[in-house]
Design a protein around this motif. Structure first.
Motif, mmCIF file in Angstrom:
data_model
loop_
_atom_site.group_PDB
_atom_site.id
_atom_site.type_symbol
_atom_site.label_atom_id
_atom_site.label_comp_id
_atom_site.label_asym_id
_atom_site.label_seq_id
_atom_site.Cartn_x
_atom_site.Cartn_y
_atom_site.Cartn_z
ATOM 1 N N ARG A 28 5.370 54.788 -0.835
ATOM 2 C CA ARG A 28 3.893 54.957 -1.839
ATOM 3 C C ARG A 28 2.894 54.333 -3.128
ATOM 4 O O ARG A 28 2.598 53.823 -1.580
ATOM 5 C CB ARG A 28 5.932 53.879 -3.355
ATOM 6 N N ARG A 29 2.624 54.454 -3.057
ATOM 7 C CA ARG A 29 1.192 53.990 -3.625
ATOM 8 C C ARG A 29 1.090 52.557 -3.523
ATOM 9 O O ARG A 29 2.169 52.108 -5.417
ATOM 10 C CB ARG A 29 0.104 54.666 -3.968
ATOM 11 N N THR A 30 0.172 51.392 -3.504
ATOM 12 C CA THR A 30 0.103 50.344 -3.948
ATOM 13 C C THR A 30 -0.554 50.315 -5.408
ATOM 14 O O THR A 30 -1.438 50.710 -5.703
ATOM 15 C CB THR A 30 -0.714 49.450 -3.212
ATOM 16 N N ARG A 31 0.309 49.515 -6.427
ATOM 17 C CA ARG A 31 0.100 49.309 -7.544
ATOM 18 C C ARG A 31 -2.054 48.886 -7.842
ATOM 19 O O ARG A 31 -1.760 48.330 -7.086
ATOM 20 C CB ARG A 31 0.539 48.329 -8.247
ATOM 21 N N PRO A 32 -2.284 49.746 -8.696
ATOM 22 C CA PRO A 32 -3.530 49.439 -8.612
ATOM 23 C C PRO A 32 -3.639 48.770 -9.085
ATOM 24 O O PRO A 32 -5.512 47.632 -9.121
ATOM 25 C CB PRO A 32 -4.423 50.324 -9.540
ATOM 26 N N GLY A 33 -3.371 46.944 -9.950
ATOM 27 C CA GLY A 33 -3.182 45.775 -10.664
ATOM 28 C C GLY A 33 -3.883 45.162 -9.185
ATOM 29 O O GLY A 33 -3.956 44.189 -9.129
ATOM 30 N N ALA A 34 -2.492 45.250 -8.221
ATOM 31 C CA ALA A 34 -2.095 44.826 -7.025
ATOM 32 C C ALA A 34 -3.424 44.997 -6.130
ATOM 33 O O ALA A 34 -3.866 44.108 -5.390
ATOM 34 C CB ALA A 34 -0.840 45.109 -6.522
ATOM 35 N N ASP A 35 -4.143 45.910 -6.263
ATOM 36 C CA ASP A 35 -4.595 46.860 -5.052
ATOM 37 C C ASP A 35 -5.734 46.166 -5.236
ATOM 38 O O ASP A 35 -6.955 45.786 -4.712
ATOM 39 C CB ASP A 35 -4.812 48.093 -5.212
ATOM 40 N N LEU A 36 -6.310 46.082 -6.599
ATOM 41 C CA LEU A 36 -7.526 45.508 -7.460
ATOM 42 C C LEU A 36 -7.400 43.990 -7.062
ATOM 43 O O LEU A 36 -9.081 43.005 -6.747
ATOM 44 C CB LEU A 36 -7.944 45.758 -8.619
ATOM 45 N N LEU A 38 -5.974 42.158 -4.489
ATOM 46 C CA LEU A 38 -6.186 41.993 -3.186
ATOM 47 C C LEU A 38 -7.781 42.312 -2.488
ATOM 48 O O LEU A 38 -8.386 41.810 -2.067
ATOM 49 C CB LEU A 38 -5.336 42.935 -2.249
ATOM 50 N N ALA A 39 -8.192 43.687 -3.426
ATOM 51 C CA ALA A 39 -9.371 44.525 -3.128
ATOM 52 C C ALA A 39 -10.682 43.478 -3.093
ATOM 53 O O ALA A 39 -11.775 42.588 -2.383
ATOM 54 C CB ALA A 39 -9.903 45.591 -3.499
ATOM 55 N N ILE A 40 -11.203 42.657 -4.271
ATOM 56 C CA ILE A 40 -12.228 42.580 -5.220
ATOM 57 C C ILE A 40 -11.994 40.408 -4.438
ATOM 58 O O ILE A 40 -13.200 40.358 -4.002
ATOM 59 C CB ILE A 40 -12.086 41.709 -6.584
ATOM 60 N N PRO A 41 -11.061 40.425 -4.090
ATOM 61 C CA PRO A 41 -10.939 38.541 -3.435
ATOM 62 C C PRO A 41 -11.548 39.161 -2.156
ATOM 63 O O PRO A 41 -12.525 38.143 -1.108
ATOM 64 C CB PRO A 41 -9.561 37.625 -3.730
ATOM 65 N N LEU A 42 -11.240 39.957 -1.019
ATOM 66 C CA LEU A 42 -11.454 40.544 0.496
ATOM 67 C C LEU A 42 -12.623 40.445 0.643
ATOM 68 O O LEU A 42 -13.703 40.076 1.248
ATOM 69 C CB LEU A 42 -9.851 41.050 0.501
ATOM 70 N N PHE A 43 -13.096 41.310 -0.451
ATOM 71 C CA PHE A 43 -15.096 41.789 -0.398
ATOM 72 C C PHE A 43 -15.426 40.411 -0.683
ATOM 73 O O PHE A 43 -16.549 40.215 0.489
ATOM 74 C CB PHE A 43 -14.442 42.715 -1.154
ATOM 75 N N LEU A 44 -15.181 39.549 -1.824
ATOM 76 C CA LEU A 44 -16.236 38.958 -1.912
ATOM 77 C C LEU A 44 -16.326 37.712 -0.602
ATOM 78 O O LEU A 44 -17.340 37.346 -0.352
ATOM 79 C CB LEU A 44 -15.781 37.961 -3.091
ATOM 80 N N LEU A 45 -14.776 37.293 -0.222
ATOM 81 C CA LEU A 45 -14.819 36.454 0.693
ATOM 82 C C LEU A 45 -15.517 36.590 2.350
ATOM 83 O O LEU A 45 -16.356 35.989 3.202
ATOM 84 C CB LEU A 45 -13.394 36.273 0.658
ATOM 85 N N GLU A 46 -15.470 38.478 2.352
ATOM 86 C CA GLU A 46 -15.887 38.623 3.695
ATOM 87 C C GLU A 46 -17.578 38.798 4.295
ATOM 88 O O GLU A 46 -18.351 38.838 4.558
ATOM 89 C CB GLU A 46 -15.454 40.331 3.762
ATOM 90 N N SER A 47 -17.607 39.717 1.992
ATOM 91 C CA SER A 47 -19.447 39.820 2.006
ATOM 92 C C SER A 47 -19.782 37.902 2.098
ATOM 93 O O SER A 47 -20.761 37.757 2.426
ATOM 94 C CB SER A 47 -19.900 40.112 0.631
ATOM 95 N N ALA A 48 -19.240 36.897 1.618
ATOM 96 C CA ALA A 48 -19.936 35.897 1.727
ATOM 97 C C ALA A 48 -19.629 34.975 2.966
ATOM 98 O O ALA A 48 -21.381 34.376 3.378
ATOM 99 C CB ALA A 48 -19.368 34.847 0.829
ATOM 100 N N TRP A 49 -18.370 35.390 3.746
ATOM 101 C CA TRP A 49 -18.404 34.970 4.811
ATOM 102 C C TRP A 49 -19.827 35.300 5.943
ATOM 103 O O TRP A 49 -20.504 34.360 6.520
ATOM 104 C CB TRP A 49 -17.455 35.594 6.038
ATOM 105 N N LEU A 50 -20.490 36.582 5.471
ATOM 106 C CA LEU A 50 -21.295 36.999 6.432
ATOM 107 C C LEU A 50 -22.397 37.032 6.186
ATOM 108 O O LEU A 50 -23.511 36.724 7.552
ATOM 109 C CB LEU A 50 -21.629 38.795 5.856
#
Length: 144
Positions: A28-36, A38-50
């Protein structure tokens, strides 16, 4: 008069039991709320680390080298190695997000992978430009 023993009548042998439901990540697909979430903080964390690694990891090491070419080269190679590690980590996380069918997390990780890949290409290009042999030099001759 009927005497009740309190036992239920067994089901006939032809009746099928429902299969136990096992949750597989790809079922089953991950719920959009849980997906977002997780996606937003990881994107910000990885971009900031770079960005922080480029500024503080590489930039401050070059500044501290005070023109010493061997220290600058060591800092550049260490930075290229860290970029490779980050690229592998981001791609592994993208594959895991794809297994869990988290669409926005996959998109966020692929965007970061493109950023890291571009940074890695720029760093390797800079390294190759600064270590190019002089014109007219045969690559493996004794004088080069």
């Amino acid at each position: 008069m009927r005497i009740s023993t309190g036992l239920r009548h067994p089901a006939p042998m032809t009746a099928l039991r429902p299969a136990p439901s096992r949750r597989r990540p790809w079922s089953r697909r991950t719920r959009p709320g849980a997906d977002l979430a997780l996606a937003i903080p990881l994107f910000l964390l990885e971009s900031a680390w770079l960005v922080l690694d480029w500024i503080y990891g590489y930039g401050l090491e070059v500044w501290a080298a005070q023109g010493n070419r061997s220290q600058i080269d060591a800092a550049a190679l260490a930075h290229i190695g860290r970029l490779r590690v980050l690229l592998v980590v981001v791609l592994v996380l993208a594959v895991l997000a794809a297994v869990f069918r988290a669409r926005w997390t996959v998109i966020a990780h692929l965007l970061v992978a493109f950023l890291v890949g571009g940074s890695l290409m720029a760093a390797q290009h800079e390294w190759e430009q600064s270590h190019r042999p002089p014109a007219g030099c045969v690559r493996y001759s004794a004088n080069c």
